[in-house]
Design a protein around this motif. Structure first.
Motif, PDB file in Angstrom:
ATOM      1  N   ILE A 117       0.854  -1.187   0.000  1.00  9.89           N
ATOM      2  CA  ILE A 117       0.000   0.000   0.000  1.00  9.89           C
ATOM      3  C   ILE A 117       0.888   1.235   0.000  1.00  9.89           C
ATOM      4  O   ILE A 117       0.772   2.088  -0.875  1.00  9.89           O
ATOM      5  N   SER A 118       1.781   1.347   0.973  1.00  5.59           N
ATOM      6  CA  SER A 118       2.756   2.436   1.001  1.00  5.59           C
ATOM      7  C   SER A 118       3.787   2.173   2.079  1.00  5.59           C
ATOM      8  O   SER A 118       3.426   1.822   3.208  1.00  5.59           O
ATOM      9  N   PRO A 119       5.061   2.396   1.767  1.00  3.16           N
ATOM     10  CA  PRO A 119       6.093   2.280   2.799  1.00  3.16           C
ATOM     11  C   PRO A 119       6.068   3.479   3.762  1.00  3.16           C
ATOM     12  O   PRO A 119       6.595   3.408   4.853  1.00  3.16           O
ATOM     13  N   ASP A 120       5.413   4.560   3.344  1.00  4.11           N
ATOM     14  CA  ASP A 120       5.311   5.757   4.170  1.00  4.11           C
ATOM     15  C   ASP A 120       4.156   5.595   5.155  1.00  4.11           C
ATOM     16  O   ASP A 120       3.010   5.379   4.751  1.00  4.11           O
ATOM     17  N   ALA A 121       4.441   5.709   6.443  1.00  2.00           N
ATOM     18  CA  ALA A 121       3.431   5.462   7.476  1.00  2.00           C
ATOM     19  C   ALA A 121       2.234   6.404   7.345  1.00  2.00           C
ATOM     20  O   ALA A 121       1.089   5.970   7.501  1.00  2.00           O
ATOM     21  N   ASP A 122       2.461   7.675   7.050  1.00  4.82           N
ATOM     22  CA  ASP A 122       1.349   8.623   6.937  1.00  4.82           C
ATOM     23  C   ASP A 122       0.455   8.303   5.740  1.00  4.82           C
ATOM     24  O   ASP A 122      -0.774   8.349   5.845  1.00  4.82           O
ATOM     25  N   GLU A 123       1.069   7.969   4.594  1.00  2.00           N
ATOM     26  CA  GLU A 123       0.274   7.589   3.420  1.00  2.00           C
ATOM     27  C   GLU A 123      -0.497   6.301   3.685  1.00  2.00           C
ATOM     28  O   GLU A 123      -1.655   6.167   3.292  1.00  2.00           O
ATOM     29  N   TYR A 124       0.157   5.363   4.333  1.00  2.63           N
ATOM     30  CA  TYR A 124      -0.482   4.091   4.676  1.00  2.63           C
ATOM     31  C   TYR A 124      -1.709   4.338   5.545  1.00  2.63           C
ATOM     32  O   TYR A 124      -2.798   3.827   5.264  1.00  2.63           O
ATOM     33  N   LEU A 125      -1.562   5.151   6.581  1.00  2.15           N
ATOM     34  CA  LEU A 125      -2.689   5.461   7.470  1.00  2.15           C
ATOM     35  C   LEU A 125      -3.804   6.199   6.730  1.00  2.15           C
ATOM     36  O   LEU A 125      -4.988   5.956   6.990  1.00  2.15           O
TER      37      LEU A 125
END
Length: 149
Positions: free
Chosen positions: A119-127
């Motif tokens: 989905i995304s390695p970036d935690a904010d994008e994932y959330l």
């Protein structure tokens, strides 16, 4: 201070140590999934599979893992979406946008992916993606949970 520590322990279930980023993401996803599924009928869950191919990974192998996990959980995989390898953020990937629409329009109760990096390695994008999907309400399942990353 004691109140902050007590609420931290309530939220995380851990006393005296800070949870890892993976543990926090795992708990957040679990809470969102619980809210999304609360009060829903107990029919067989329909899931969409999603793969964002990473370099050195075969889409067919990941699809097979998703199908096996869905079957193990008693879910029916209705469709698999595959985006090619790359570094585009989720909102710029054609098939991820199709997954969001597919779930939003009610063709699936949730999404299953290999791990959160698809989905995304970036935690904010994932959330942000979890928030969108769980607000539909839909769930997000991972074969490899955040805590294992």
């Amino acid at each position: 201070m004691d109140r902050d520590n007590a609420s931290h322990a309530e939220i995380t279930g851990i006393r005296g140590q800070q949870p890892t980023a993976g543990e926090l993401l795992f708990r957040k996803r679990q809470r969102m999934n619980d809210m999304a599924l609360a009060g829903r009928a107990c029919r067989r869950r329909r899931v969409a599979g999603y793969v964002q191919v990473t370099f050195g990974e075969a889409a067919a192998d990941v699809e097979q893992m998703l199908r096996m996990e869905a079957m193990r959980r008693g879910w029916h995989m209705t469709r698999v979406f595959v985006d090619p390898a790359g570094t585009l953020p989720p909102m710029q990937r054609k098939d991820w946008l199709m997954v969001r629409r597919y779930v939003h329009e009610g063709f699936a109760d949730g999404v299953i992916v290999l791990n959160r990096r698809h989905i995304s390695p970036d935690a904010d994008e994932y959330l942000a993606q979890l928030t969108f999907l769980c607000g539909r309400p839909a769930f997000v399942a991972l074969v490899v949970p955040e805590t294992a990353a």
